[in-house]
Design a protein around this motif. Structure first.
Motif, mmCIF file in Angstrom:
data_model
loop_
_atom_site.group_PDB
_atom_site.id
_atom_site.type_symbol
_atom_site.label_atom_id
_atom_site.label_comp_id
_atom_site.label_asym_id
_atom_site.label_seq_id
_atom_site.Cartn_x
_atom_site.Cartn_y
_atom_site.Cartn_z
ATOM 1 N N PRO A 189 0.813 -1.227 0.000
ATOM 2 C CA PRO A 189 0.000 0.000 0.000
ATOM 3 C C PRO A 189 0.843 1.271 0.000
ATOM 4 N N PHE B 18 2.160 1.812 -3.362
ATOM 5 C CA PHE B 18 1.074 2.248 -4.242
ATOM 6 C C PHE B 18 0.735 3.717 -4.003
ATOM 7 N N LEU B 19 0.841 4.116 -2.733
ATOM 8 C CA LEU B 19 0.621 5.514 -2.376
ATOM 9 C C LEU B 19 1.548 6.416 -3.191
ATOM 10 N N TRP C 210 -7.681 12.772 -3.523
ATOM 11 C CA TRP C 210 -6.835 11.696 -3.005
ATOM 12 C C TRP C 210 -5.413 11.750 -3.532
ATOM 13 N N ILE D 181 -0.241 7.948 7.390
ATOM 14 C CA ILE D 181 0.284 7.520 6.091
ATOM 15 C C ILE D 181 -0.148 6.089 5.785
ATOM 16 N N VAL E 249 -3.982 6.266 4.956
ATOM 17 C CA VAL E 249 -4.392 6.701 3.611
ATOM 18 C C VAL E 249 -3.916 5.712 2.551
ATOM 19 N N ALA E 250 -2.748 5.115 2.770
ATOM 20 C CA ALA E 250 -2.233 4.138 1.803
ATOM 21 C C ALA E 250 -3.207 2.969 1.679
ATOM 22 N N LEU E 251 -3.653 2.461 2.841
ATOM 23 C CA LEU E 251 -4.596 1.342 2.806
ATOM 24 C C LEU E 251 -5.951 1.766 2.235
ATOM 25 N N LEU E 252 -6.351 2.982 2.551
ATOM 26 C CA LEU E 252 -7.627 3.478 2.037
ATOM 27 C C LEU E 252 -7.611 3.499 0.509
ATOM 28 N N ILE E 253 -6.504 4.007 -0.048
ATOM 29 C CA ILE E 253 -6.399 4.097 -1.503
ATOM 30 C C ILE E 253 -6.414 2.715 -2.141
ATOM 31 N N ILE E 254 -5.631 1.802 -1.571
ATOM 32 C CA ILE E 254 -5.519 0.483 -2.208
ATOM 33 C C ILE E 254 -6.830 -0.286 -2.073
ATOM 34 N N ASN F 274 -9.741 1.018 -2.024
ATOM 35 C CA ASN F 274 -10.621 1.632 -2.995
ATOM 36 C C ASN F 274 -10.334 1.131 -4.405
#
Lengths: 311, 365, 268
Positions: free
Chosen positions: A53, A56-57, A278, C114, C117-122, C124
């Motif tokens: 993740p 990916f961020l 985002w 961090i 949000v990283a997990l939220l994006i992935i 999604n």
């Protein structure tokens, strides 16, 4: 000794061939192999739920968003936005300053406490250690929340002072400013700084201190020549353990910071809530992470240089 | 494979990264033998023992126990048991539970198991200790429990990793004798690791002296002491004096040498080969010298000056400086006469004499 | 060291420090019993009303249930993972051990936002609906890192040759674990279960990003902070969480440190 290394009996040759035997022998022989087999579930979840993740961020930070749709790509729009917006940069800079203050404050307060438990407490040491570790594990949110009711407009301090007749009107300056953020964070992260310092102090061989005294050091000299250098590793660990997470904190500034006490974490959170951009949030996260990494590396390099110079 | 070899270690090497802990070692150990691996720490003896136990596996080579190759046999399937340096007594189990630990897979009835454990408690002279918590045991008792726990499995080989190191001197000497007697009575092959040469000499049938991953010599205690085959072994076991010499003739089971300040000497070559005109070392143990004030009538003798003398009860030690020899010569004399303190009388000028067969000739390296 | 100067300036400092750490938090329980909607002095009188109201609230009870649904599996899974990882790194020589350990420890230092949000994006991107499950996934790495940390000091506290002795006496890996390792590290495992549960139970940042429509207790509490008239109820709730956490953690720490205290005082 007779040389007979060449003539292995047939039964042996048979037993050591075959894929299964080979694998078994491999498993038995190779400690790294066994070790990584045992580590694999933990590593797997770390990669799936953390490593991937965050990578990916990084990718998403180069995307853009139009209304509700992401546009994948590799453009620097978000980073340019950051460079164009002075208040974004100020926010990051302020976060770093606040975290820096908090770090210095917590470490300065924690060191004597850790020293006291390591060297002065002889009876009931366990109780002391537990007392300073318990807050470490318990609700961060509640520790921050406590300060909101303490420093609030009608909070504990103001109503208390008013009750005592020392003030006429509530003091407004105590809440919603960077100072309130620093105090609250220093309180919330206190336990994180004590533990590493305590561990490094406890590890110091007591005979080294006796040797220093024996060789003519006063207690003060001994502290600066032996104790402090030997506990520097703990101080460095404590600093990082406090500094890194506090830079990204958004709970404390949101509760006690007010507009002047907001930090980069609040801005990031905003991108995922109301502002709803985002990729911009991802870029801000990446920028924060880079800034933190840069500062940490500089700090490590600096402390290493000081330590090697002293010795 | 030799007929009598029960454990056969063949060209075994163990590398940890760049470190060659064990380097191409081949050793055969006979059934029922008390075999010791002796050497300073880091010489590879413990690694070799752990490879026999199955905790480490050779990088190269193969180990056979009772004719079976061990390369794909895990520790728990090997016919060997081990007494650990730390004893590794399970702290959460009682003495009986510790001793009976390895019997679970034998599918014994409760009574059979108790019987076996009691038998072992008797063997190690700890009857009535069965229900005690293992944490309450003394060092010597822990050592015995560790031994019983290993022996109850009736292993073909018992491995012992410095099992006496943690005991005090008196208890250690007592346990040395007990272990030796026990080994004779149970008839199991013992492989014993120690850095204590006296311990190895007292207990072993044969000893492998190890250094830097290789063995220097494998022999009986008597042969290691009286007929070392190289300088390192002579130096490591006991005290020894070395003298430089040059061979003059090698013939008829005699080597004649010119030993400079010691004069012309001749001695048997032992197992080593020598040629004429070769630089060699002569090794003489301190107790092989006789020390006297008057010059002996015949035989090998040199004159020297006493540098230092020490009275040790059963014997006395002297350091005698001899012209032309770099180091003072160490001499040990039995104190036979109660009323005569030789450390007082043998000061100043003295004579050292020795027999021809007191000398061991070694290659120079 | 003489007993005379044991408590000197340093002792006074230590006591003040503890006061600084503990007193602010004690205002939560104090005002949770105060018979007033305002969190202010003077105290108006004792009441249990806010506790009663707290338990009457559906939102609160369901979020409490949610916190358990996340915390219990997270504690079990992360303790299992942490124990395995700790055993691997304490018992085997392997290349790359230091970087791997640092990698596993990263959740302890990376700012929560961090990771959130990283997990939220992935989540999604791959189309996973936010739920208690996504919160749990987010909690596991962090809790496993803590668990590994706890279990390493426990495993280093006993001699590796205990396990070798068990192998030597004929037991395989599994039975050696049950007969030797497990009993010896049991205090550490209990401590790890209690502590990882507490961390997950109290965790706010990740839960707020990844919870979707299912709030855990801290997230629910946060949402209630906006409404002044529910503040006392939140105080009551906070006080209860505080007491429960304190008790759990106290027992966990007591369990964890009692066994190793004498041998390895550095096992913090």
């Amino acid at each position: 000794m007779v040389d007979r290394s060449l003539a292995l009996p047939d039964s042996v040759a048979k037993k050591t061939t075959g894929p299964f035997q080979w694998l078994k022998s491999m498993y038995l022989r190779s400690e790294p192999f066994r070790g990584y087999v045992m580590l694999s579930p933990t590593l797997l979840i770390m990669i799936v739920a953390l490593g991937a993740p965050v990578l990916f961020l990084f990718v998403v930070s180069f995307w853009t968003q139009h209304l509700l749709d992401f546009t994948p790509g590799f453009v620097f729009d978000n980073y340019i936005t950051f460079l164009e917006k002075g208040n974004y940069q100020n926010l990051l800079w302020r976060s770093i300053k606040i975290s820096g203050f908090v770090t210095i404050l917590t470490v300065l307060l924690a060191y004597p406490m850790a020293y006291f438990i390591a060297f002065r407490v002889t009876k009931n040491k366990l109780i002391w250690i537990i007392l300073i570790t318990v807050p470490f594990w318990t609700s961060y949110l509640l520790r921050v929340f406590a300060w909101k009711i303490i420093l609030g407009y009608n909070g504990v301090v103001n109503s208390g002072l008013a009750e005592l007749g020392w003030i006429e009107a509530p003091l407004e300056f105590i809440l919603y400013n960077p100072f309130a953020v620093v105090v609250t964070l220093a309180h919330a992260w206190a336990a994180f700084a004590i533990l590493p310092i305590y561990v490094s102090l406890e590890k110091i061989d007591r005979s080294l201190l006796e040797a220093a005294t024996d060789l003519g050091d006063t207690p003060r000299q001994r502290f600066f020549r032996i104790t402090l250098p030997l506990s520097m590793a703990g101080v460095v660990a404590a600093s990082l353990l406090v500094f890194i997470p506090t830079v990204g904190d958004f709970v404390t500034p949101a509760l006690v910071g007010g507009p002047k006490g907001l930090m980069i974490g609040n801005l990031i959170q905003l991108q995922f809530a109301k502002a709803n951009n985002w990729p911009m949030g991802a870029a801000l996260s990446v920028i924060s992470l880079m800034a933190i990494t840069g500062i940490v590396c500089a700090f490590l390099w600096f402390t290493k240089r000081i330590r090697t110079q002293d010795l | 494979m030799q007929d009598d070899s029960f454990i056969s270690i063949r060209d075994v090497s163990k590398h940890f990264g760049d470190v060659h802990a064990v380097d191409q070692v081949s050793i055969d150990i006979a059934k029922g033998e008390f075999f010791s691996l002796l050497g300073p720490s880091g010489c590879g003896k413990t690694t070799l023992l752990r490879m026999l136990a199955g905790f480490e596996f050779p990088t190269f080579g193969e180990i056979f126990i009772d004719g079976q190759p061990m390369s794909s046999v895990a520790a728990n399937h090997r016919p060997v048991n081990m007494v650990f340096q730390s004893y590794a007594i399970f702290p959460h189990l009682s003495v009986s539970q510790n001793i009976g630990y390895g019997l679970r897979n034998d599918k014994l009835s409760k009574a059979e198991m108790e019987f076996k454990v009691d038998e072992m408690l008797e063997l190690i002279k700890l009857q009535g200790y069965g229900d005690r918590q293992s944490t309450q045991l003394s060092g010597g008792e822990r050592q015995r429990v560790a031994l019983a726990r290993a022996l109850i499995k009736r292993p073909k080989v018992l491995l012992l990793d410095e099992p006496l190191g943690a005991l005090d001197k008196q208890l250690r000497e007592q346990m040395q004798l007990e272990l030796r007697a026990l080994q004779r009575s149970v008839g199991i092959t013992f492989v014993f690791v120690t850095h204590d040469q006296e311990e190895a000499l007292t207990m072993s049938d044969r000893i492998a002296v190890m250094s830097e991953g290789k063995y220097l010599q494998i022999d009986t205690p008597n042969q290691l002491y009286e007929a070392p085959q190289n300088r390192k072994v002579a130096d490591f076991i006991g005290t020894v004096n070395f003298f430089n010499a040059r061979t003059e003739s090698v013939a008829g089971g005699k080597v004649s040498m010119d030993a400079g300040p010691l004069g012309k000497l001749s001695a048997a070559p032992g197992k080593l080969e020598f040629s004429e005109g070769q630089n060699v070392l002569i090794a003489i143990r301190p107790e092989k010298f006789s020390i006297s004030i008057e010059k002996p009538a015949s035989g090998n003798a040199i004159e020297g000056t006493t540098d230092a003398a020490a009275y040790l009860g059963d014997r006395s030690h002297f350091y005698v400086r001899v012209n032309g020899v770099d180091k003072p010569v160490a001499v040990s004399a039995q104190n036979m006469d109660r009323t005569h303190d030789v450390t007082q009388t043998h000061q100043g000028q003295v004579w050292l004499s020795w027999e021809d067969d007191a000398m061991v000739i070694l290659h120079e390296d | 060291m003489s007993t005379k100067n044991k408590f000197g300036a340093l002792g006074v400092f230590a006591v003040s420090y503890l006061a600084f750490v503990y007193i602010p938090v004690l205002f939560l329980p104090l005002f949770s019993f105060n018979d007033s909607i305002y969190v202010a002095f003077p105290l108006k009188g004792f009441t249990m009303q806010w506790y009663y109201e707290a338990f009457q609230s559906d939102g609160l009870m369901s979020s409490l249930k949610n916190s358990f649904k996340v915390g219990v599996p997270v504690a079990i899974l992360s303790t299992a993972l942490g124990t395995l990882a700790a055993k691997a790194v304490t018992r085997y020589r392997m290349p790359g051990k230091a970087p791997v350990m640092s990698f596993i420890m990263t959740p302890l230092v990376v700012p929560g936002i961090i990771v959130g949000v990283a997990l939220l994006i992935i989540a999604n991107m791959i189309g996973v609906t936010l739920s208690l499950f996504t919160i749990a996934i987010a909690h596991v790495p962090m809790c496993a890192a803590f668990s590994m940390w706890i279990m390493i000091s426990r495993l280093e506290g006993f001699d590796k040759s205990m396990e070798e002795a068990s192998f030597d006496l004929g037991e395989g890996a599994w039975m050696t674990f049950w007969r030797v390792t497990f009993p010896l590290i049991l205090p550490g495992i209990i401590a790890s279960l209690l502590l990882t549960f507490t961390i997950s139970f109290d965790e706010f940042i990740l839960a707020s990003f990844l919870g979707g429509s299912e709030p855990t207790l801290p997230v629910y509490m946060w949402s209630q902070l906006r409404f002044p008239n529910t503040l006392p109820r939140v105080l009551a709730l906070g006080a209860m969480i505080l007491v429960v956490s304190f008790v759990l953690v106290y027992f966990a720490e007591w369990f964890r440190r009692r066994g190793t205290q004498i041998k390895t005082s550095s096992g913090v």
